[in-house]
Design a protein around this motif. Sequence first.
Motif, PDB file in Angstrom:
ATOM      1  N   GLU A  23       0.817  -1.210   0.000  1.00 42.04           N
ATOM      2  CA  GLU A  23       0.000   0.000   0.000  1.00 42.04           C
ATOM      3  C   GLU A  23       0.855   1.267   0.000  1.00 42.04           C
ATOM      4  O   GLU A  23       0.443   2.302  -0.540  1.00 42.04           O
ATOM      5  CB  GLU A  23      -0.942  -0.001   1.202  1.00 42.04           C
ATOM      6  CG  GLU A  23      -2.067  -1.038   1.094  1.00 42.04           C
ATOM      7  CD  GLU A  23      -2.932  -1.104   2.340  1.00 42.04           C
ATOM      8  OE1 GLU A  23      -2.580  -0.435   3.354  1.00 42.04           O
ATOM      9  OE2 GLU A  23      -3.956  -1.823   2.306  1.00 42.04           O
ATOM     10  N   ALA A  24       2.044   1.188   0.575  1.00 41.77           N
ATOM     11  CA  ALA A  24       2.931   2.353   0.590  1.00 41.77           C
ATOM     12  C   ALA A  24       3.477   2.667  -0.799  1.00 41.77           C
ATOM     13  O   ALA A  24       3.869   3.811  -1.070  1.00 41.77           O
ATOM     14  CB  ALA A  24       4.087   2.118   1.556  1.00 41.77           C
ATOM     15  N   GLY A  25       3.521   1.670  -1.667  1.00 46.03           N
ATOM     16  CA  GLY A  25       3.998   1.909  -3.026  1.00 46.03           C
ATOM     17  C   GLY A  25       5.219   1.121  -3.432  1.00 46.03           C
ATOM     18  O   GLY A  25       5.756   1.331  -4.530  1.00 46.03           O
ATOM     19  N   GLU A 241       2.774   2.580   8.996  1.00 41.98           N
ATOM     20  CA  GLU A 241       2.309   3.171   7.739  1.00 41.98           C
ATOM     21  C   GLU A 241       3.098   4.430   7.405  1.00 41.98           C
ATOM     22  O   GLU A 241       3.546   4.614   6.259  1.00 41.98           O
ATOM     23  CB  GLU A 241       0.820   3.515   7.828  1.00 41.98           C
ATOM     24  CG  GLU A 241      -0.092   2.310   7.947  1.00 41.98           C
ATOM     25  CD  GLU A 241      -0.393   1.935   9.390  1.00 41.98           C
ATOM     26  OE1 GLU A 241      -1.470   1.379   9.632  1.00 41.98           O
ATOM     27  OE2 GLU A 241       0.461   2.202  10.271  1.00 41.98           O
ATOM     28  N   ALA A 242       3.282   5.309   8.396  1.00 41.02           N
ATOM     29  CA  ALA A 242       4.009   6.559   8.156  1.00 41.02           C
ATOM     30  C   ALA A 242       5.473   6.281   7.819  1.00 41.02           C
ATOM     31  O   ALA A 242       6.053   6.941   6.942  1.00 41.02           O
ATOM     32  CB  ALA A 242       3.906   7.466   9.377  1.00 41.02           C
ATOM     33  N   HIS A 245       5.680   5.037   4.185  1.00 36.70           N
ATOM     34  CA  HIS A 245       5.489   6.113   3.217  1.00 36.70           C
ATOM     35  C   HIS A 245       6.731   7.005   3.129  1.00 36.70           C
ATOM     36  O   HIS A 245       7.095   7.471   2.043  1.00 36.70           O
ATOM     37  CB  HIS A 245       4.244   6.927   3.565  1.00 36.70           C
ATOM     38  CG  HIS A 245       2.977   6.285   3.103  1.00 36.70           C
ATOM     39  ND1 HIS A 245       2.273   5.385   3.875  1.00 36.70           N
ATOM     40  CD2 HIS A 245       2.301   6.381   1.926  1.00 36.70           C
ATOM     41  CE1 HIS A 245       1.210   4.963   3.198  1.00 36.70           C
ATOM     42  NE2 HIS A 245       1.203   5.552   2.021  1.00 36.70           N
ATOM     43  N   LYS A 246       7.374   7.229   4.269  1.00 33.18           N
ATOM     44  CA  LYS A 246       8.628   7.980   4.245  1.00 33.18           C
ATOM     45  C   LYS A 246       9.701   7.185   3.497  1.00 33.18           C
ATOM     46  O   LYS A 246      10.467   7.738   2.690  1.00 33.18           O
ATOM     47  CB  LYS A 246       9.089   8.271   5.675  1.00 33.18           C
ATOM     48  CG  LYS A 246      10.306   9.184   5.775  1.00 33.18           C
ATOM     49  CD  LYS A 246      10.719   9.386   7.238  1.00 33.18           C
ATOM     50  CE  LYS A 246       9.745  10.279   7.954  1.00 33.18           C
ATOM     51  NZ  LYS A 246       9.886  11.700   7.526  1.00 33.18           N
ATOM     52  N   VAL A 248       9.299   4.904   1.111  1.00 27.14           N
ATOM     53  CA  VAL A 248       9.077   4.842  -0.338  1.00 27.14           C
ATOM     54  C   VAL A 248       9.386   6.188  -0.986  1.00 27.14           C
ATOM     55  O   VAL A 248       9.883   6.235  -2.126  1.00 27.14           O
ATOM     56  CB  VAL A 248       7.644   4.365  -0.671  1.00 27.14           C
ATOM     57  CG1 VAL A 248       6.616   5.481  -0.576  1.00 27.14           C
ATOM     58  CG2 VAL A 248       7.595   3.717  -2.049  1.00 27.14           C
ATOM     59  N   ASP A 249       9.154   7.275  -0.277  1.00 26.96           N
ATOM     60  CA  ASP A 249       9.542   8.588  -0.798  1.00 26.96           C
ATOM     61  C   ASP A 249      11.052   8.666  -0.987  1.00 26.96           C
ATOM     62  O   ASP A 249      11.537   9.151  -2.021  1.00 26.96           O
ATOM     63  CB  ASP A 249       9.075   9.686   0.151  1.00 26.96           C
ATOM     64  CG  ASP A 249       9.553  11.066  -0.277  1.00 26.96           C
ATOM     65  OD1 ASP A 249       9.053  11.569  -1.292  1.00 26.96           O
ATOM     66  OD2 ASP A 249      10.438  11.625   0.414  1.00 26.96           O
TER      67      ASP A 249
END
Length: 266
Positions: A23-25, A241-242, A245-246, A248-249
């Motif tokens: 889901e994060a990518g 989750e956070a 997302h960090k 994957v960025d």
Amino acid sequence: MLTIYDWFGYELPIEDRYRLIKEAGFDGVMLWWSDDFGRDRHGRGDYRNGPQLARETGLIVENIHTPVLNQNNLWLDNLDGEALSACYMQCVADCAEFEIPAMVVHLPDENHPYTALGLDRIKRIAETAERLGVNVALENLWNLTNLAHVLEQVDSRRIGFCYDCGHHYSYFPDHDLLNRYGSQLMALHLHDIGGARAQHQLPFDGPIDWETAMKKLAKTGYSGATAIEAMNWDYEALTAEAYLHKAVDRAKRLDALRRYRPSSVN
């Protein structure tokens, strides 16, 4: 392709872990191939279930990381040395069984100089890897003498290099490992060397010059995944989750840097 080490921290059932990674990518995962370090705390069965669970979530399995607790035994002329050699042989067979293209191995460190027996074991592993179509990527740590010897002495298209950027800048920053072994590159471990443990921090949060590092990587022509091997050790305040997302960025930023093809790289 963007991948991440699957056991990046947090107490999570493995199914939730892979769902959050997807889901994060991220496109895929690198699997820890052992129950060491409490991998199976949630009682979901042994690590061999990982490939199926990851794929059911839509993730690619890039490679496995072989056990590391006894890594210095490989050169020993005793039962411990034979046991570790057999372990790596089994990992090659596991990769073939689960259709995983590569495995990452730690060679003994600088306090354990290579031996003829150890080199023969690597050659036997290479023969099995060639027969089964599995890449064996040797990771740089504090082991440059052993790494150099094996990569230069074992003539096999299935024995190659796993470039760990964090370990490079921690242990041998003055050696241009990508220039020396870039043609043998089979896997990446990208993490920074800041934080409380000075390793396995998210890229761009420590002192590594990532623009330079990725330009050197681009020069090798390596086309494999941009692979993050960070832990949550300095990010406990973030939810899983956070954190992902960090991560994957940061992976996307690194991927953009390595895809850039400059006219020259210093």
